[in-house]
Design an enzyme around this catalytic site. Sequence first.
Site, PDB file in Angstrom:
ATOM      1  N   LYS A 165       0.851  -1.190   0.000  1.00  0.00           N
ATOM      2  CA  LYS A 165       0.000   0.000   0.000  1.00  0.00           C
ATOM      3  C   LYS A 165       0.886   1.239   0.000  1.00  0.00           C
ATOM      4  CE  LYS A 165      -1.625   2.979   2.783  1.00  0.00           C
ATOM      5  NZ  LYS A 165      -1.749   4.137   1.901  1.00  0.00           N
ATOM      6  N   GLU A 240      10.193   1.854   9.976  1.00  0.00           N
ATOM      7  CA  GLU A 240      11.181   2.893   9.655  1.00  0.00           C
ATOM      8  C   GLU A 240      10.458   4.215   9.827  1.00  0.00           C
ATOM      9  OE1 GLU A 240      14.272   2.541   9.236  1.00  0.00           O
ATOM     10  OE2 GLU A 240      14.398   0.389   8.881  1.00  0.00           O
ATOM     11  N   CYS A 274      13.515  11.394   5.802  1.00  0.00           N
ATOM     12  CA  CYS A 274      13.654  10.926   7.184  1.00  0.00           C
ATOM     13  C   CYS A 274      15.085  11.093   7.683  1.00  0.00           C
ATOM     14  CB  CYS A 274      13.218   9.471   7.273  1.00  0.00           C
ATOM     15  SG  CYS A 274      14.084   8.419   6.118  1.00  0.00           S
ATOM     16  N   GLU A 366      10.253  16.881  14.070  1.00  0.00           N
ATOM     17  CA  GLU A 366      10.557  16.627  12.662  1.00  0.00           C
ATOM     18  C   GLU A 366       9.625  17.502  11.826  1.00  0.00           C
ATOM     19  OE1 GLU A 366       9.277  12.929  10.783  1.00  0.00           O
ATOM     20  OE2 GLU A 366      11.273  12.726   9.931  1.00  0.00           O
TER      21      GLU A 366
END
Length: 464
Positions: A165, A240, A274, A366
């Site tokens: 997905k 992750e 990331c 972040e």
Amino acid sequence: MPDPTTDHSSAPSTIVLRNPATEEVVRELTLATRADADAAIKRAAAAGPGWRAIAPADRARLMRRFADTIAAHADELAALETANMGMPMGNSTWCANAAADVIHYFAGAIDKHTGSTIPVAGGVDMTFHEPLGVVGLITPWNFPVLMASWKIGPALAAGNTAVLKPAEITPLTAMRLGELALDAGIPEGVLNVVVGTGPEVGWRFVEHPTVRKVAFTGSTAVGKRIMAGCADQVKRVTLELGGKSANIVFADADIEAAAAAAPGAVFDNSGQDCCARSRVLVQRSVFDRFLEHFIESSRHFTVGDPTSPNTAMGPLVTAEHLARVRRFTDGLETVYTGDVPEGPGYWHPIMIATSTDHSASICRDEIFGPVAVVIPFEDEADAIRICNDSDYGLSGSVWTGDGSRALRVVRAMDAGTISVNSNSSVRYSTPFGGFKQSGLGREHSMTVLDHYTELKNVFIATGS
Ligand code: NAP
Ligand code: MG
């Protein structure tokens, strides 16, 4: 177990994909439902025994053909990626070719992930790495084709079949990968791409008992929910997740080189990375000198039309993501703010701020946009303390001319993927992943194959 955040009755049925640089419609898609996800899981389960039964060398040959087919379509995949998510053409071309390389690597790994024989009394003891069965792969929007390849490669090499997905806002390259797999001769049902929302389709992978593992790349918030959801069936899960990585520059480093490399380490992919080194830690004695060079290099980080080969940075992915990043940057005091093109598009300028208050949001959250904070430190111990004062621990860099210091500092950093006098993070032959809330498990290298297999131990009595 229903996803507590989901109201399935209000799940959207279509999505309009817009080019983030022009806001023009790229494609309109019907989104998959839970029933579609279930049908794909069923197809994957049906294809499992056949895929497992293919001899390793033949499975490798099929995967190599898949890799070659991806490489042959790299320009097409790159153009789709650039139109769908705004990634500059140079980067999207690199990603498409890298996706082919990843599949090649795991094709070559198939007959090298060997078990062992263990000395025991009374018989022979041996281990096998058995495929898990159907694995659910959930990928984010920031590197769509690359992230898909990172999961498809080891999943299929290990003998599993997969349901993938992609993020529904950037599904086009993953959909194309599914077609290219069939063109290359990967049997029907081995790789199934289902484009729907996370709560509707992704969560089905968590719930459905036939799916034996969920491999997730995305935000820490969603990763936590997936991990909790998988607990119910003790389902295998790898994550992750996000990062707030440190780029540590010591006074004894080549300051010009460190400053010239720093913009790419945080503004590449518009900061939607990331691994972005969004905290730049600089020893106080060279702080001003570094900052001056960093700003100067950032001025040359060309922002604009992602289809131009000279562009280093494009727009953000969607209007929604732009609004999210602006919530962090509205009113932010900066030492440098770049320009953005006028007219349509989801543009956010490059921003550089400084801070001595490490509890500030800009040092902790972040942002996933082109925003760097430069933070002074006194000495080695101070640098390590600031670096590790984070919930995240994905990547990081150390710039120094002293080899012993480099080794001392990298060993002390709470991060999984570190570089010295470089900001590079990812190679398919080396393990990649994070400490702390940056994730669980590793991608890449032979190590990842352990996450896509069960270890079976067999003892055969031979008499004394
Ligand atoms: P996200 O919102 O967490 O979404 C990631 C994927 O999970 C998407 O496919 C998403 O579907 C799906 N999802 C959302 N809610 C779900 C649910 N309840 N159940 C199952 N699946 C669900 O992350 P993102 O905004 O796409 O990506 C940005 C994040 O990814 C950043 O935090 C970044 O650091 C992280 N990232 C990490 C790595 C790494 O290797 N460590 C690499 C790249 C990105 P939707 O399309 O519906 O949102
Ligand atoms: Mg999302």
